[in-house]
Design a protein around this motif. Structure first.
Motif: not given
Length: 195
Positions: A67-76
């Motif tokens: 889940l790619e965000g503006r500051q981090h990509a979260r691996l789920l």
């Protein structure tokens, strides 16, 4: 007919996993929802915020969601929604990639077997991550050129990309090993692999 709960307004990105058993929707306000398509159950409900989602992608076998965000990509974990790890993503790169629609080629790539994540341009120097644990692999990687193509072989055991010194070869068949194929400095390179 499947009815999914949630507000459909402002959706900017949709993605199914490889088996169409999960559906991801990302809204323009950064909210993201992941549903189980068999029963409509919500697996992930990521609220909008300063690090809201911009888009998401599944690995090939559908076990992981980035889940790619503006500051981090979260691996789920795609089955449970549990966060496995976070990857820092400099904002200038994310904005540039989305504006130029280059993200698939250059920002964050899953290996075909789903075991690895490679971030050639969202981090300096490039970094290699385990998609199973969300941890960074310790092998030092040479810097990628800004417009470098990259390619994994079809098994995910070999990664190639271009650096200022030549073509970087990362052997992922065991512990990652890095080498550089020299003599191609300054040349345009198109990387492709056949099965």
């Amino acid at each position: 007919k499947l009815k999914l709960d949630g507000d459909p307004s402002g959706i900017v990105h949709l993605a199914f996993d490889a088996t169409a058993s999960r559906l991801l929707a990302v809204s323009e306000n950064g909210a993201a929802m992941l549903w189980n398509t068999a029963d409509g159950a919500v697996v992930v409900d990521h609220p909008p915020g300063t690090d809201g989602a911009v888009r998401g992608r599944f690995n090939r076998n559908g076990t992981r969601l980035l889940l790619e965000g503006r500051q981090h990509a979260r691996l789920l974990d795609a089955a449970t929604g549990r966060e496995i790890g976070r990857i820092a993503v400099p904002q200038v790169d994310v904005l540039s990639f989305y504006r130029n629609d280059d993200l698939d080629r250059a920002a964050i790539a899953f290996s075909p077997d789903g075991r690895w994540l490679f971030t050639p341009l969202t981090s300096r120097p490039p970094r290699l991550w385990s998609a199973e644990t969300g941890t960074e692999v310790a092998a030092p990687l040479p810097a990628a050129e800004y417009d470098s193509p990259l390619a994994f072989d079809h098994e995910g055991a070999l990664l190639l990309y271009r650096s200022a010194d030549g073509v970087v070869r990362v052997d992922l068949s065991g512990e990652p090993r890095v080498s550089t194929v020299e003599g191609l400095r300054g040349r345009r390179l198109s990387v492709s692999m056949s099965e």
